[in-house]
Design an enzyme around this catalytic site. Structure first.
Site, PDB file in Angstrom:
ATOM      1  N   GLU A  47      98.843 -85.821 -59.583  1.00  0.00           N
ATOM      2  CA  GLU A  47      99.986 -86.695 -59.384  1.00  0.00           C
ATOM      3  C   GLU A  47      99.799 -87.904 -60.296  1.00  0.00           C
ATOM      4  OE1 GLU A  47     100.501 -87.397 -55.123  1.00  0.00           O
ATOM      5  OE2 GLU A  47     101.763 -89.108 -55.601  1.00  0.00           O
ATOM      6  N   ASP A  58     102.848 -98.606 -51.219  1.00  0.00           N
ATOM      7  CA  ASP A  58     101.461 -98.677 -51.673  1.00  0.00           C
ATOM      8  C   ASP A  58     100.704 -99.881 -51.142  1.00  0.00           C
ATOM      9  OD1 ASP A  58     101.150 -96.307 -53.308  1.00  0.00           O
ATOM     10  OD2 ASP A  58     102.682 -97.187 -54.584  1.00  0.00           O
TER      11      ASP A  58
END
Ligand code: PLP
Lengths: 258, 388
Positions: A47, A58
């Site tokens: 990824e 995040d």
């Protein structure tokens, strides 16, 4: 039609193995070396994060790596351009926030991914209800769109999410943002088991999977794991060598737990 | 048909709005949407809210005719005095509504983002009143320039966390509040402070602020016997503006939302998606969100609520900009001419009125005075130095 990402993961699964998909922040200084280190040490797919100014899913580690990448001038275009020249031998998955896609335009972004040799996309802030236009463009271009299944989803929702997923289903490992945790959340295995019940597509657990032991634990009820912050932290602290030895360690643990 | 949109389950105002959030938050947004619709239709909830708005927040807020400025500017200037609400701004209308809703949903904790600190103070206040735990995220830059409000929030028993990521202002405080909510969604309500974010927030927050426009509409008719010619408000996310606009969008009044030149989402932005909504957004050629720069912490935001994008796109409202220097002038003008120290946010509305008054001679202009300027006095002391 099954895409390249799903086919690759299925090979591993059909052979009795568990999938390992590391995450690397695109554009971080030296990221390509770390990407190669992942491919050479047992990653089934990789990824690649396209850094965004406002990464709400995040935690601190991936935020910091994104900021460094942005500060050193990385853009979605420059990263995709660099990907085009790579031949790492495993399917590549782009992870990006929706504005990157929307701003480029759905069709154009899908074509850009194909041109760069990217197989699939993960867009964490594009839930099922908003995903129609993108998914249509992605399907048409042959880009597999990975959908996320969240611990908060009621039973009724999960089959609709997995139905729309291509490549694999991303089973979110905890309530919270990316980042390492000292133990695997019980939510991780509970959700993966629920998701496995409603789909035959590969189901991978990601967010919060932090070390080899947790990867093995999560894989008991799923088809494998995505590891983000644990990989990125090693890239930031020790470069591609640290990434290589970590991926090798996790791969070995997954293989010996068969 | 009213120009005021009641969005369907897709949360759209025209092409704008929507619900662009991580999967984890989708059920929470759906739950909130259902809970709000249920509460809004429930007379006992509405009565409870009306009572607390009256007895605690001090509503209705009055209209003040500015005789001195009217004479100076050659217009008839009327202020809607949201500065006189408890906690000093319009923000309390929305927060009391959301806090009551949080209780109704059985949530024991709220999180909030804040720019100028007014929404944070209002949230901390409601949390104290209703016995909720409260955490407020505030950009480090804003913590420094609005330190009085930081202390007020702490005094009220809330936890304030300085956000050090990105531009360290309102945009980043929203990011951090959303990250908190993703992790705590089962016990926590996100008390969003403007008409922005994922559906149902833009709609719900507007409904909670409609009281401004409803009151102003009848007060104007009482005072003027008619509607004002122009309705002006400052726009950060756009809640005080949507509140007052909602009372007049179906009249002939010209609607003006004033943005700071350094945070001009409508003028300088393009449609984009951040913070859960599709709306005009200041961004670079790759879709990275640009940092806003404004003297006013409450307007220092690169986006705008989706209903404003809609009203701009259909030409019903206009969104001009003013510079920091014009705002500093207007701030002092209002203080000296009317004895009212405005918040720096609504000083933007005053700045636009001052600049454009010559084009509105003889017209009646209703301005939403969204907050009082006490919180800005420290910052302005540094900007202006010692006044003689
Ligand atoms: C007094 C005042 N007015 C306006 C605003 C801007 O918010 P909005 O555009 O949602 O009204 C703020 C925000 O902090 C404020 O404190």
């Amino acid at each position: 039609m099954t895409g390249k990402l799903e086919q690759t993961l299925r090979q591993r699964i059909d052979g009795g193995g568990k999938c390992l998909v590391p995450y690397i922040t695109g554009g971080y200084p030296g990221w390509v070396d770390s990407l190669r280190a992942c491919a050479a040490n047992g990653a089934d797919a990789i990824e690649i994060g396209l850094p965004f100014s406002d990464p709400v899913m995040d935690g601190p580690v991936i935020q910091a790596s994104s900021q460094v990448a942005l500060d050193s001038g990385a853009t979605p275009v420059s990263i995709l351009h660099e990907i085009r020249t790579l031949d790492v031998g495993v399917p590549l998955v782009v992870m990006c926030y929706y504005n990157t896609v929307f701003h480029a335009g759905h069709e154009r972004f899908a074509q850009d991914l194909v041109a760069a040799g990217v197989s699939a996309a993960i867009i964490p802030d594009l839930p099922l209800e908003e995903s129609g236009d993108w998914c249509a463009a992605a399907d048409k271009a042959g880009v597999e769109t990975v959908m996320l299944a969240a611990p908060t989803a009621p039973d009724e929702r999960l089959p609709r999410v997995t139905e729309r997923a291509r490549g694999f289903v991303y089973s979110v490992g905890l309530l919270g943002v990316t980042g390492e945790r000292s133990s695997l959340s019980s939510t991780a295995t509970a959700l993966a088991a629920r998701v496995k019940k409603v789909t035959t597509k590969p189901v991978l657990v990601g967010v919060g999977v932090s070390n080899a032991e947790q990867a093995v634990e999560a894989s008991k009820v799923s088809d494998g794991v995505i590891m983000g912050a644990a990989v990125v932290r090693r890239m930031m602290e020790g470069g591609s060598e640290a990434v290589a030895s970590f991926i090798k360690e996790v791969r070995t643990a997954l293989d010996s737990s068969k | 048909m009213s120009v005021l949109v009641t969005p369907g389950s897709d949360g759209r105002f025209g092409e704008f709005g929507g619900r662009f959030v991580p999967e984890t938050l989708v059920p929470a947004c759906q739950e909130l949407e259902a809970a709000f619709n249920d509460a809004w239709a429930d007379p006992s909830f509405r009565k409870e809210l009306d009572d607390v708005l009256r007895e605690y927040a001090g509503r209705p807020s009055m209209l003040t005719e500015c005789h001195n400025l009217s004479e100076q500017l050659g217009i008839r200037l009327i202020l809607k005095r949201e500065d006189l609400n408890h906690t000093g701004s319009h923000k309390i209308n929305n927060v009391l509504g959301q806090a009551l809703l949080a209780k109704r949903m059985g949530k024991k904790r709220i999180v909030a983002e804040t720019g100028a600190g007014q929404h944070g103070v209002a949230s901390a206040t409601a949390a104290a009143l209703f016995g909720l735990e409260c955490k407020v995220y505030m950009g480090e830059v804003d913590v420094a320039r609005q330190e009085l409000n930081v202390f007020r929030m702490r005094l009220l028993g809330s936890d304030v966390e300085a956000v050090t990521s990105g531009s360290r202002t309102l945009k980043d405080a929203v990011n951090e509040a959303m990250r908190d909510w993703v992790a705590t969604v089962e016990s926590t309500h996100y008390c969003l402070g403007s008409v922005m974010g994922p559906h149902p927030y833009p709609y719900m927050v507007r409904q909670f602020h409609r009281v401004i426009g409803n009151e102003a509409f009848s007060q104007c008719n009482e005072m003027l016997g008619t509607n004002p010619d122009v309705v002006v408000a400052c726009v950060g996310g756009g809640s005080n503006a949507m509140g007052i606009f909602s009372g007049f969008v179906d009249t002939n009044a010209r609607l003006v939302g004033v943005e700071p030149a350094g945070g001009a989402a409508v003028t300088r932005g393009q449609p984009g998606v951040v913070h859960g909504m599709k709306s005009y957004l200041m961004q670079d050629e790759f879709g990275q969100v640009q940092e806003a720069h404004s003297i006013s912490a409450g307007l220092d935001y690169p986006g705008v609520g989706p209903e404003h994008s809609y009203l701009a796109s259909i030409g019903r409202a206009e969104y001009p900009t003013v510079t920091d220097d014009e705002v500093i002038e207007a701030f002092q003008l209002m203080a000296r001419s009317e004895g009212i120290i405005p918040a720096l946010e609504c000083a933007h509305a005053m700045a636009w009125i001052t600049r454009e008054a010559h084009t509105m001679k003889g017209k009646t202009v209703l301005m939403n005075l969204s907050g009082r300027g006490d919180k800005d006095v420290g910052q302005m002391m540094n900007v202006l130095g010692g006044l003689k």
